[in-house]
Design a protein around this motif. Sequence first.
Motif: not given
Length: 323
Positions: A75-85
Amino acid sequence: MRGVMRRTFLAGCAAVLFSGAALAQDYPSRPVKIIVPFPAGGSNDIIARIVAQKLTERNGQTFLVENRGGAGGNIGAETVASAEPDGYTLLLTAPPPLTINGSLYKKLPFDPAKAFAPVALIASVPIVLVVNPSVQAKNVGELIALAKAKPGSLNFGSSGIGSTNHLAGELLKSMAGVDIVHVPYRGAAPAMNDLLAGQIPFMFDNMPAVLPQVQGKAINAIAVAGTKRAEALPDVPTVADTIPGFEASSWFGLVAPAKTPAPALAKLSGELETILKMPDVKKRLAELGAEPGTVFGSAFGQFMADETTKWGKLVKASGATVD
């Protein structure tokens, strides 16, 4: 005409270099969020807060740790993966979402090999085999004998399915030929609470989380899962002393969303390389039984690729899977 084109090209290159240098110099210009994909109180959380404090002190901007646990860190990893780069949302995590869950879960909302840009290996930590004091086992041999005397009745906890702590237990089960039952928790802290309460008899856990409890004699450390004894627990033997070839360890790494600008990644890597050499940080990590990381940038990317291969083989051998 060629001269004009050449000057235009060189001007364009200069502009790109200048903008990259400017980004590196200006970053960070606002608060940065570090997502920890596991609950507060565990090793991941402890180490993230050490790093966040130093990054805050050195950059004049707040590096805020946010715990977003669940689904083995996904869940946390997906949050970062989909965040603005853009370098303002980062992931500081133990191995599962980066190198284990791709083999464990049938479906993931992100591709661990493509979703993140490597920044730094923050720390490596031994995994320790700990038991509740009520358990009549003072060493690995006695624990194995106890498990063989009562097949299927001895439970071990972990921070979740597919965690390095879970897989260490599966490795013990396989190599010792014992029938023990895995009890997954939503993080290491709740598992530790049940171990302290005697609800589970034993577990593997990372050194930073277990050391205070061992030193306080609330639980007993009977073995270290690494290839050598840990400096923080010099009198505790390794599992390999009883089961030759046994080895399991953990680490914590920082990554950013894929396509994060290279200058921001370089700035973070450089900051962390400096921070992890600071005497007070090295001392604090040593007190937790952890060693500061020495792998940064693309080298950390290769490290994760190698870890993915290693853990993938163990997941397959264990037969563990999650829908």
